[in-house]
Scaffold this active site. Structure first.
Site, PDB file in Angstrom:
ATOM      1  N   CYS A 120      62.244 -13.487  -5.884  1.00 50.43           N
ATOM      2  CA  CYS A 120      61.461 -13.362  -4.659  1.00 50.43           C
ATOM      3  C   CYS A 120      61.986 -14.308  -3.572  1.00 50.43           C
ATOM      4  CB  CYS A 120      59.976 -13.583  -4.951  1.00 50.43           C
ATOM      5  SG  CYS A 120      58.889 -12.904  -3.671  1.00 50.43           S
TER       6      CYS A 120
ATOM      7  N   HIS B  20      58.460 -10.469  -9.765  1.00 57.46           N
ATOM      8  CA  HIS B  20      57.808 -11.516 -10.548  1.00 57.46           C
ATOM      9  C   HIS B  20      57.447 -10.943 -11.917  1.00 57.46           C
ATOM     10  CE1 HIS B  20      57.346 -14.434  -7.327  1.00 57.46           C
ATOM     11  NE2 HIS B  20      56.888 -13.480  -6.538  1.00 57.46           N
TER      12      HIS B  20
END
Length: 495
Positions: A330, A434
């Protein structure tokens, strides 16, 4: 629906055990066949989860939903604050980000937030037989009581009974409980049903005189004493968990940037017997790693500047020169690219800065967040195709420039799209996903690519399930739950 009375768990301090107690109570009730849901009116955390309908809630409430054996829902955490500076946070209301506010701005906003909180609580009451509510911090914070939506302000507005939990392992448990109750108003004191003492070690007979004194002084019962449960491998809500049961030989280093987010991504590595996971802090070096992973961040540009100030960019370059592998998740993925642009000032002032330049992507922050649960395939050099699952929480849109290889194929509602980037040499991998290490096939493919060959993934779901059942069993054994739900539980001695 609402067959059984709701209950709110408040604590004398942060980290008193509220989150775990709520999770355990949800499992105890679920084991009784009750349709139960967790609820936290207001949460402040950088670890968040994505719901099936594309909303964002605290990861602690997603864990509690797992304990209740129900799917996470935005109404389980209607107000989520995600700090992005020391005095400011992004405010998320019923799953959607609305704006960034400073502390004073949010104090004013709370009076507007209460209707959303009560609406979400009413939704859960209508759809579940029981709701177990978690407070935030302490109800005795005098400076935060005006327009309170997190603790007694909510309990009074929704007419919910309360129990107060304190952590005896910290010391001063009787002062904490007695003082907290004393600082509440008369009506607030009246809705307190009793106390719970958490994380006790030793001979409980030595504690009994203090418990009797507390009951006499307050007129409130001690509902029970929960023992210290060692080795509970549950996700941490705030502080990074660094303890490992055993350390392996393969060293994975994660630089701890100032606004690190979703550090629960690394729990699968932390608990693995072949891996020595090291969180690297200020003034420490990334040298000596077999594998470096850049984590997610709530303030990517500021954290990239911090990373450079620590000399970690030079450590990464040196690591790559000697044949090491690097991964970014991310915000860490965005940092590895060529440019980071924030034209709208999402993270502060409008800005444009250079990335680390290792991946052929440029990222622009947008107002609209991407919030998605995803499944797909991972394709890394010299590895078999691997199943991948995870979730996306990001405001950035990354554009691939010449030479970018896209390693993740996402199958979403019959639409195939791509995620992530891999450099030409195959030594650097970035992804928006994630939770990627929690899928065994993806874990094994990534770790094999990074240099840890023939290492099998651990089952994080099984580990979490074992921990939740341990907590539930301890709660049912330790607490007199008949004082909370008399029709469900037989009366027993609290201590």
């Amino acid at each position: 629906m609402n067959t059984f009375a709701p209950l709110m768990v408040q604590g004398t301090t942060s980290d008193a055990g509220k989150t775990v107690l709520v999770a355990g109570l949800c499992r105890v009730l679920s084991n009784k066949g009750i349709q139960v849901a967790p609820f936290k009116p207001q949460n402040m955390a950088l670890n968040s989860a994505v719901t099936e309908d594309g909303g964002e809630i605290g990861r602690a409430q997603a864990l509690q939903a797992d304990a209740a054996r129900v799917k996470p829902h935005v109404h389980m955490n209607p107000i989520l604050l995600k700090p992005n500076t020391d005095i400011g946070a992004q405010v998320i209301v019923q799953g959607k980000a609305i704006e960034t506010m400073d502390a004073w701005g949010f104090q004013d906003y709370k009076k507007l937030a209460m209707p959303y909180v009560l609406e979400s609580f009413a939704y859960l009451n209508d759809h579940y037989q029981c709701v177990v509510v978690e407070g935030a911090g302490s109800p005795a914070e005098i400076n935060l009581r005006e327009n309170d939506i997190a603790n007694m302000g909510f309990a009074e507005a929704a007419d919910v009974p309360v129990i107060i939990v304190a952590d005896i392992d910290r010391g001063g448990v009787f002062a904490h409980l007695y003082g907290t109750l004393a600082l509440l108003s008369e009506s607030e004191q009246a809705r307190v049903k009793g106390f719970v003492i958490n994380r006790f070690r030793g001979d409980i007979s030595l504690l009994v005189p203090g418990l009797e004194w507390l009951e006499e002084k307050t007129g409130k019962p001690v509902l029970g004493v929960i023992p210290y449960l060692h080795g509970l491998n549950l996700e941490a809500e705030d502080a990074i968990k660094s303890e490992q049961q055993e350390k392996g030989q393969f060293v994975v280093k994660v630089p701890v940037v100032t606004r690190i987010s979703n550090h629960t991504d690394f729990d699968s590595l932390r608990l693995h017997p072949d891996i020595d996971l090291q969180f690297v802090g200020k003034g420490q070096s990334l040298s000596g790693a077999d594998f470096i992973i850049l984590p997610g961040s709530k303030s990517v540009q500021a954290d990239l500047n911090y990373l450079r100030s620590q000399g970690w960019d030079k450590d990464i370059e040196r690591h790559l020169r000697f044949g090491g592998k690097v991964m970014g998740i991310c915000g860490g993925y965005q940092m590895l690219g060529e440019q980071l642009s924030d034209p709208l000032g999402i993270e502060g002032e409008p800005s444009l800065i250079d990335g680390l330049g290792h991946l052929a992507i440029s990222t622009e922050l947008k107002k609209q967040k991407q919030l998605t649960l995803v499944e797909g395939e991972l394709h890394l050099p010299n590895q078999s195709s691997a199943k991948v699952k995870g979730y996306e929480i990001h405001a950035g849109v990354s554009i691939h420039t010449a030479g970018a290889h896209l390693p993740v194929i996402i199958n979403s509602e019959s639409i195939v799209r791509y995620d992530g980037a891999l450099n030409h040499e195959g030594s650097i991998f970035g992804t928006y996903l994630h939770g990627i290490f929690d899928e065994p096939e993806a874990f094994e493919a990534i770790m094999s690519w990074a240099g840890l060959k023939e290492s099998k993934a651990i089952d994080m779901k099984e580990i979490q399930e074992e921990a939740i059942e341990r907590i539930a069993a301890s709660i049912e054994e330790s607490l007199d739950l008949s004082q909370l739900w008399p029709s469900l539980f037989e009366k027993k001695a609290a201590y």
